[in-house]
Scaffold this motif. Structure first.
Motif, PDB file in Angstrom:
ATOM      1  N   PHE A 105       0.839  -1.194   0.000  1.00 17.43           N
ATOM      2  CA  PHE A 105       0.000   0.000   0.000  1.00 17.43           C
ATOM      3  C   PHE A 105       0.877   1.249   0.000  1.00 17.43           C
ATOM      4  CE2 PHE A 105      -3.026   3.134   1.537  1.00 17.43           C
ATOM      5  CZ  PHE A 105      -4.172   2.773   0.858  1.00 17.43           C
ATOM      6  N   GLU A 106       1.977   1.212   0.756  1.00 15.49           N
ATOM      7  CA  GLU A 106       2.902   2.349   0.762  1.00 15.49           C
ATOM      8  C   GLU A 106       3.561   2.514  -0.607  1.00 15.49           C
ATOM      9  OE1 GLU A 106       4.169   2.666   5.449  1.00 15.49           O
ATOM     10  OE2 GLU A 106       5.464   1.522   4.104  1.00 15.49           O
ATOM     11  N   THR A 111       3.955   5.705  -5.651  1.00 12.88           N
ATOM     12  CA  THR A 111       3.735   5.785  -7.096  1.00 12.88           C
ATOM     13  C   THR A 111       2.774   6.918  -7.430  1.00 12.88           C
ATOM     14  OG1 THR A 111       4.103   3.403  -7.352  1.00 12.88           O
ATOM     15  CG2 THR A 111       2.910   4.526  -9.124  1.00 12.88           C
ATOM     16  N   LEU A 112       1.697   7.040  -6.667  1.00 11.43           N
ATOM     17  CA  LEU A 112       0.696   8.063  -6.937  1.00 11.43           C
ATOM     18  C   LEU A 112       1.239   9.470  -6.753  1.00 11.43           C
ATOM     19  CD1 LEU A 112      -2.459   6.504  -5.218  1.00 11.43           C
ATOM     20  CD2 LEU A 112      -2.013   6.686  -7.668  1.00 11.43           C
ATOM     21  N   VAL A 113       2.158   9.658  -5.791  1.00  9.24           N
ATOM     22  CA  VAL A 113       2.625  11.011  -5.472  1.00  9.24           C
ATOM     23  C   VAL A 113       3.425  11.620  -6.620  1.00  9.24           C
ATOM     24  CG1 VAL A 113       4.882  10.467  -4.418  1.00  9.24           C
ATOM     25  CG2 VAL A 113       3.506  12.381  -3.540  1.00  9.24           C
ATOM     26  N   VAL A 118      -0.743  15.381  -2.700  1.00  8.76           N
ATOM     27  CA  VAL A 118      -0.987  14.528  -1.539  1.00  8.76           C
ATOM     28  C   VAL A 118      -2.448  14.598  -1.108  1.00  8.76           C
ATOM     29  CG1 VAL A 118      -0.436  14.202   0.899  1.00  8.76           C
ATOM     30  CG2 VAL A 118       1.407  14.617  -0.753  1.00  8.76           C
ATOM     31  N   ALA A 119      -3.024  15.784  -1.130  1.00 12.71           N
ATOM     32  CA  ALA A 119      -4.433  15.921  -0.726  1.00 12.71           C
ATOM     33  C   ALA A 119      -5.343  15.097  -1.626  1.00 12.71           C
ATOM     34  CB  ALA A 119      -4.850  17.384  -0.750  1.00 12.71           C
ATOM     35  N   THR A 387      10.632  17.502   1.287  1.00 13.93           N
ATOM     36  CA  THR A 387      10.368  16.100   0.957  1.00 13.93           C
ATOM     37  C   THR A 387       9.888  15.970  -0.489  1.00 13.93           C
ATOM     38  OG1 THR A 387       9.909  15.390   3.222  1.00 13.93           O
ATOM     39  CG2 THR A 387       8.858  14.131   1.470  1.00 13.93           C
ATOM     40  N   MET A 388       9.000  16.863  -0.907  1.00 14.52           N
ATOM     41  CA  MET A 388       8.526  16.819  -2.284  1.00 14.52           C
ATOM     42  C   MET A 388       9.663  17.097  -3.260  1.00 14.52           C
ATOM     43  SD  MET A 388       6.011  16.110  -4.188  1.00 14.52           S
ATOM     44  CE  MET A 388       4.822  15.938  -2.842  1.00 14.52           C
ATOM     45  N   ALA A 389      10.573  17.994  -2.886  1.00 18.49           N
ATOM     46  CA  ALA A 389      11.729  18.286  -3.742  1.00 18.49           C
ATOM     47  C   ALA A 389      12.587  17.037  -3.926  1.00 18.49           C
ATOM     48  CB  ALA A 389      12.546  19.420  -3.141  1.00 18.49           C
ATOM     49  N   TYR A 390      12.797  16.284  -2.852  1.00 19.62           N
ATOM     50  CA  TYR A 390      13.563  15.034  -2.969  1.00 19.62           C
ATOM     51  C   TYR A 390      12.838  14.033  -3.869  1.00 19.62           C
ATOM     52  CZ  TYR A 390      16.850  16.219   0.807  1.00 19.62           C
ATOM     53  OH  TYR A 390      17.830  16.789   1.565  1.00 19.62           O
ATOM     54  N   LEU A 391      11.521  13.979  -3.748  1.00 18.47           N
ATOM     55  CA  LEU A 391      10.754  13.049  -4.581  1.00 18.47           C
ATOM     56  C   LEU A 391      10.857  13.414  -6.060  1.00 18.47           C
ATOM     57  CD1 LEU A 391       7.571  12.766  -2.325  1.00 18.47           C
ATOM     58  CD2 LEU A 391       9.154  10.899  -2.849  1.00 18.47           C
ATOM     59  N   ILE A 392      10.931  14.706  -6.350  1.00 15.45           N
ATOM     60  CA  ILE A 392      11.004  15.168  -7.735  1.00 15.45           C
ATOM     61  C   ILE A 392      12.412  15.040  -8.301  1.00 15.45           C
ATOM     62  CG2 ILE A 392      10.861  17.243  -9.183  1.00 15.45           C
ATOM     63  CD1 ILE A 392       8.474  18.110  -7.397  1.00 15.45           C
ATOM     64  N   ALA A 393      13.418  15.416  -7.492  1.00 20.37           N
ATOM     65  CA  ALA A 393      14.774  15.557  -8.050  1.00 20.37           C
ATOM     66  C   ALA A 393      15.849  14.780  -7.310  1.00 20.37           C
ATOM     67  CB  ALA A 393      15.156  17.046  -8.073  1.00 20.37           C
TER      68      ALA A 393
END
Length: 402
Positions: A105-106, A111-113, A118-119, A387-393
């Motif tokens: 599930f995690e 994958t979805l993010v 997130v909302a 955190t979002m920046a790490y996920l992107i780049a």
């Protein structure tokens, strides 16, 4: 439903087995209860020594939906009395400790993010967004623990706004691997030393960094000189041009008080002639540019761009000296001020001929980060934005199940 099929679908190893399943069409929910064989032994999560269960606690995890039905796993999680480590809770194979979600599930959340805010994920799966952020924070932190920055030699740094007003985060990138290395709140001198410490913690060596690229923010310059003694500083072309663009706009604003034809022409002067639309080009052609102070400032700005087309450092410096003389004798105070700023950072601007680096890639990543922030309508905390920046780049290895 066949329980052996469920066990295979869940990938349950010995001694775990499915002992109960309850399906409710009305509630659109499937509950699966898992237990372990009596007398089973489990490895201590610290040292791996096998021990029998000391006691157990019932826990529940959200799992992947079963044909659009919410699915939950329930299991008695044993604790072992390890002779070396004391009483420890056993790791279960389908979830990490202290998580209310299964690993699969995690993995779905991660994958979805990449595709949605997130909302929106929270609404889709029917969970509070705080729980989603906990998952994201965990995997980014785990991914960063495994990151190896031992080969970093060229670093770019830039800030991006986190909220309205003077609220920023500073991001540090490996310019060779096009990867975000570190993000932190603020843009004071301490952010550079924090990055140097983080670089060392991930196998990097500040003394190995040979090139850095940044804007002319004094805190960055001092931080680089203090923390990266062998690094040459290249001042980014984008930010140098922004100084001149701001100067041209200051001239325009002042002159427009008497020259009404300059009203609402700001964006014309911020673009190169070849980037103007047909309508903008017509407007520019109709302006008496040869008599406008703004036209003179614009020509000085355009001429500076030729600096980056010079074949080598020596020729570039000769060009820059001539341009500087022209700019400082222009009788346009904003242009004179901009030229003096460039003079103060002379070596860092000339270093472009040695490094040929810029923060263009940073601007690209920052655009993606700001776009994600806009889709999410902002983030409550800097930690979430980083955190979002790490996920992107970040190009991190999250070790997710597939």
């Amino acid at each position: 439903m066949n329980r052996s099929t469920l066990e295979k679908a869940l990938g349950l190893p010995e001694p775990w087995r499915v002992v109960k399943d309850e399906f409710s069409a009305e509630e659109r929910r499937l509950d699966i209860t898992i237990d372990f064989e009596p007398g089973s032994t489990f490895p201590c999560p610290n040292c791996g020594a096998e021990s029998k269960a000391y006691d157990s606690e019932m826990r529940t995890w959200r799992h992947l939906n079963f044909f659009q039905h919410d699915t939950y796993l329930h299991a008695r999680v044993p604790r072992v009395a390890c002779s070396q480590c004391g009483i420890k809770t056993v790791d279960v194979p389908w979830a990490r400790q202290r998580s209310g979600f299964t690993l699969l599930f995690e993995s779905l959340i991660m994958t979805l993010v990449r595709e949605m805010p997130v909302a929106a994920i929270a609404t889709l799966i029917g969970e509070h967004d705080t729980r989603i952020w906990r998952v994201l924070h965990h995997y980014v932190e785990e991914g960063r623990k495994k990151a190896d920055y031992g080969k970093v030699e060229r670093v770019g740094m830039d800030e991006t706004s986190s909220r309205k007003g003077h609220n920023y985060i500073t991001l540090f990138y490996d310019l060779d691997n096009k990867q975000l290395l570190f993000g932190t709140s603020g843009r004071k001198q301490g952010v550079v030393s924090a990055f140097a410490e983080d670089l060392e913690a991930h196998g990097g060596d500040p003394n190995q960094v040979r090139q850095t690229c940044s804007d002319m923010w004094p805190a960055y310059i001092k931080g680089i000189r203090d923390c990266f003694p062998n690094a040459a500083i290249t001042f980014d072309r984008f930010h140098v041009m922004r100084i001149l663009n701001d100067a041209v706009d200051q001239v325009r604003r002042e002159e427009s008080k008497d020259r009404k034809e300059l009203k609402q022409t700001r964006y014309l002067w911020l673009r190169n002639p070849d980037k103007l639309t047909a309508n903008q080009r017509q407007i520019m052609n109709d302006l008496p540019t040869h008599t406008l102070k703004t036209g003179k400032a614009y020509q000085i700005r355009l001429t500076f761009q030729e600096f980056f087309k010079q074949p080598d450092r020596q020729t570039g410096e000769t060009f820059l000296k001539r341009w500087y003389y022209w700019a400082t004798h222009s009788r346009l105070d904003p242009i004179i001020s901009a030229a003096k700023t460039i003079k103060e950072h002379w070596e860092g601007i000339l270093n472009w001929f040695d490094s040929h680096i810029s923060t263009g890639i940073l601007e690209g990543f920052n655009s993606l980060i700001q776009a994600a922030k806009a889709r999410a309508r902002g983030y409550r905390t800097n930690r979430n934005l980083i955190t979002m920046a790490y996920l992107i780049a970040g190009n991190l290895n999250y070790g997710l199940p597939t």
